[in-house]
Write a protein that holds these residues in place. Structure first.
Motif, PDB file in Angstrom:
ATOM      1  N   ARG A 135       1.999 -57.372  21.566  1.00 20.28           N
ATOM      2  CA  ARG A 135       2.557 -57.348  20.174  1.00 20.28           C
ATOM      3  C   ARG A 135       3.174 -55.858  19.999  1.00 20.28           C
ATOM      4  O   ARG A 135       2.505 -55.022  20.284  1.00 20.28           O
ATOM      5  CB  ARG A 135       1.658 -57.814  19.005  1.00 20.28           C
ATOM      6  N   SER A 136       4.357 -55.654  19.386  1.00 20.29           N
ATOM      7  CA  SER A 136       4.767 -54.293  19.054  1.00 20.29           C
ATOM      8  C   SER A 136       5.666 -54.373  18.015  1.00 20.29           C
ATOM      9  O   SER A 136       6.022 -55.094  17.556  1.00 20.29           O
ATOM     10  CB  SER A 136       5.366 -53.569  20.427  1.00 20.29           C
ATOM     11  N   SER A 137       5.988 -53.054  17.584  1.00 20.21           N
ATOM     12  CA  SER A 137       6.886 -53.073  16.376  1.00 20.21           C
ATOM     13  C   SER A 137       7.699 -51.554  16.381  1.00 20.21           C
ATOM     14  O   SER A 137       7.300 -51.009  17.631  1.00 20.21           O
ATOM     15  CB  SER A 137       5.985 -52.961  14.870  1.00 20.21           C
ATOM     16  N   ALA A 139       8.870 -48.175  16.687  1.00 22.76           N
ATOM     17  CA  ALA A 139       8.039 -46.929  16.581  1.00 22.76           C
ATOM     18  C   ALA A 139       8.389 -46.020  15.542  1.00 22.76           C
ATOM     19  O   ALA A 139       9.495 -46.074  15.020  1.00 22.76           O
ATOM     20  CB  ALA A 139       8.292 -46.127  18.008  1.00 22.76           C
ATOM     21  N   ARG A 159      -5.868 -49.384  20.685  1.00 17.77           N
ATOM     22  CA  ARG A 159      -4.447 -48.925  21.201  1.00 17.77           C
ATOM     23  C   ARG A 159      -3.449 -50.147  20.932  1.00 17.77           C
ATOM     24  O   ARG A 159      -2.335 -50.015  20.732  1.00 17.77           O
ATOM     25  CB  ARG A 159      -4.848 -48.942  22.485  1.00 17.77           C
ATOM     26  N   GLU A 160      -4.098 -51.522  21.186  1.00 22.26           N
ATOM     27  CA  GLU A 160      -3.207 -52.708  20.919  1.00 22.26           C
ATOM     28  C   GLU A 160      -2.844 -52.911  19.502  1.00 22.26           C
ATOM     29  O   GLU A 160      -1.842 -53.104  18.977  1.00 22.26           O
ATOM     30  CB  GLU A 160      -3.800 -53.951  21.503  1.00 22.26           C
ATOM     31  N   LEU A 163      -0.335 -50.096  18.422  1.00 30.09           N
ATOM     32  CA  LEU A 163       1.036 -50.619  18.828  1.00 30.09           C
ATOM     33  C   LEU A 163       1.792 -51.566  18.020  1.00 30.09           C
ATOM     34  O   LEU A 163       2.985 -51.416  17.915  1.00 30.09           O
ATOM     35  CB  LEU A 163       0.940 -50.887  20.343  1.00 30.09           C
ATOM     36  N   ALA A 164       0.882 -52.578  17.410  1.00 29.10           N
ATOM     37  CA  ALA A 164       1.569 -53.651  16.719  1.00 29.10           C
ATOM     38  C   ALA A 164       2.060 -53.006  15.485  1.00 29.10           C
ATOM     39  O   ALA A 164       2.763 -53.566  14.544  1.00 29.10           O
ATOM     40  CB  ALA A 164       0.619 -54.608  16.555  1.00 29.10           C
ATOM     41  N   GLY A 166       3.529 -50.250  15.130  1.00 37.28           N
ATOM     42  CA  GLY A 166       4.473 -49.272  15.583  1.00 37.28           C
ATOM     43  C   GLY A 166       3.812 -47.816  15.624  1.00 37.28           C
ATOM     44  O   GLY A 166       4.686 -46.698  15.614  1.00 37.28           O
ATOM     45  N   PRO A 168       2.798 -46.482  18.907  1.00 37.17           N
ATOM     46  CA  PRO A 168       2.505 -46.329  20.479  1.00 37.17           C
ATOM     47  C   PRO A 168       1.783 -44.931  20.936  1.00 37.17           C
ATOM     48  O   PRO A 168       1.979 -44.080  20.282  1.00 37.17           O
ATOM     49  CB  PRO A 168       3.872 -46.326  21.103  1.00 37.17           C
ATOM     50  N   VAL A 376       6.401 -60.877  20.201  1.00 35.76           N
ATOM     51  CA  VAL A 376       6.791 -59.431  19.938  1.00 35.76           C
ATOM     52  C   VAL A 376       7.520 -59.051  18.811  1.00 35.76           C
ATOM     53  O   VAL A 376       8.664 -59.624  18.710  1.00 35.76           O
ATOM     54  CB  VAL A 376       7.437 -58.901  21.295  1.00 35.76           C
ATOM     55  N   ARG A 378       9.949 -57.248  16.345  1.00 32.76           N
ATOM     56  CA  ARG A 378      10.918 -56.116  16.398  1.00 32.76           C
ATOM     57  C   ARG A 378      11.665 -55.983  15.298  1.00 32.76           C
ATOM     58  O   ARG A 378      11.884 -57.029  14.660  1.00 32.76           O
ATOM     59  CB  ARG A 378      11.800 -56.512  17.636  1.00 32.76           C
TER      60      ARG A 378
END
Length: 378
Positions: A135-137, A139, A159-160, A163-164, A166, A168, A376, A378
């Motif tokens: 999962r990410s968003s 930045a 860390r995860e 990252l989710a 936004g 990183p 993911v 976005r």
């Protein structure tokens, strides 16, 4: 007697739970066995215990009969992974000789031997499932840049999470945040996280390896972790007070990090050894990260350093504290927090690990995608 053995195999394939020595059935006249050769006692006893677990669950309904038979065939065909005995013959069969493995009563086969088969089944399930997407968003470039090192369980989970959100890791001139704590806990967590990344030695052997060299693993040694990134002193924070960690990362709150239990880590270690034979090395961490996120909890305590290693751990903690002070790195908390807590050692019990493995084999919910990974963002 061979007819009775094949009848017992058929009994187990149909969901039976009668132990071998208590089974008195035989193949009906004219019936053909499912296979000419008999599975080993490990596979047969594991199937019987799986049937016991299924019998007490809701999966004994008729609409699950086909899945149960398919599972039974997988168990009977599965090899035993890792070091251990070859497939063991059943005690009491005619025609046995004095050569090869000694015949056994399946009920007396140890949990270690049954785990060798169960780990193959779970590794196949994991490879078939594949890794969950990360999962990410978008930045947020205006947020504080950071890099996490130190306590591997905490660093990996946060860390995860970040990252989710936004956030990183990395970027220009990031603050290098080294997450510390009692050294015995850092050592236990380093081994635990390795079980869920690449696999490793059993905990006692792993500790002995480092103690005999009087060294600390790379991610446990906070000074070595900082120097590995060539971070400048003003951009380094050694954090030993967990309550003050969010501020160092530029956030208000952080989620509570769940440390896997000793049985979860040991089962993951065994599964990792099999997964390593089935997929390229680069794919292994993603699969085992998925396993870590999905593995059900039994409530067992995390693994702990045994008392016989505490003297070495205390000396190592004292040395690491002196090295941090000598290097002049800013400390958020107190270097005295690096001293081991000498918590009660929790030995990894094979029976607990086997119970967890059977629970995962029987219950397919950990393999379902619904509610597990949200994809993911976005």
């Amino acid at each position: 007697m061979s007819s009775r053995a094949h009848a017992w195999v058929a009994h187990l394939r149909e969901g039976g739970t009668t132990p071998w020595l208590a089974f008195a059935g035989s193949l009906t006249e004219g019936a053909e066995p499912a296979s000419r050769s008999l599975p080993g006692a490990q596979q047969l006893e594991l199937l019987r215990r799986i049937n016991v677990a299924l019998e007490s669950s809701a999966q004994t309904r008729g609409d699950h009969h086909r899945e149960r038979t398919r599972l039974a065939d997988r168990v009977l065909a599965a090899p035993a992974a890792g070091r251990g005995k070859a497939d063991l013959p059943l005690v009491g069969l005619d025609g046995t000789t004095g050569f090869g493995p000694r015949a056994v009563d399946p009920e007396h086969v140890g949990a270690h031997e049954l785990l060798r088969v169960a780990s193959v089944l779970l590794a196949d399930d994991l490879v078939g499932l594949g890794p969950d997407p990360v999962r990410s968003s978008w930045a947020r470039p205006w947020r504080r840049r950071f890099r996490l090192v130190g306590d591997p369980v905490t660093a990996s989970a946060l860390r995860e999470h970040l990252l989710a959100q936004g956030r990183p890791e990395g970027g220009p001139r990031p603050f290098l945040v080294a997450v510390g704590g009692p050294l015995d806990e850092l050592l236990a967590r380093t081994w635990t996280q390795r079980c869920f990344e690449t696999g490793t030695k059993p905990f006692a052997e792993w500790l002995r390896f480092w103690r005999e060299r009087d060294q600390l693993p790379a991610r446990t040694d906070l000074v070595a972790s900082v120097r590995r990134w060539n971070a400048r002193r003003p951009f380094v924070r050694i954090v030993t007070d967990a309550d003050r960690l969010p501020r160092q990362l530029g956030v208000r709150h952080l989620p509570e990090v769940r440390v896997p239990g000793a049985d979860q880590a040991e089962l993951a270690r065994r599964i990792a050894a099999v997964v390593g034979l089935k997929v390229p090395r680069a794919e292994r961490p993603g699969l085992l990260r998925t396993l870590q996120q999905r593995m059900p909890s039994s409530g067992a305590a995390p693994v702990a350093v045994p008392a016989r290693e505490q003297e070495w751990v205390a000396a190592s903690a004292d040395r690491m504290g002196r090295n941090i002070a000598r290097a002049g790195y800013p400390v958020v908390g107190d270097l005295a927090d690096l001293a081991p807590r000498a918590s009660t050692s929790s030995a990894v019990d094979d029976q607990q690990v086997l119970d967890l493995a059977i629970r995962m084999v029987v219950d397919p919910t950990w393999r379902t995608t619904a509610g597990q990974a949200k994809g993911v963002e976005r």
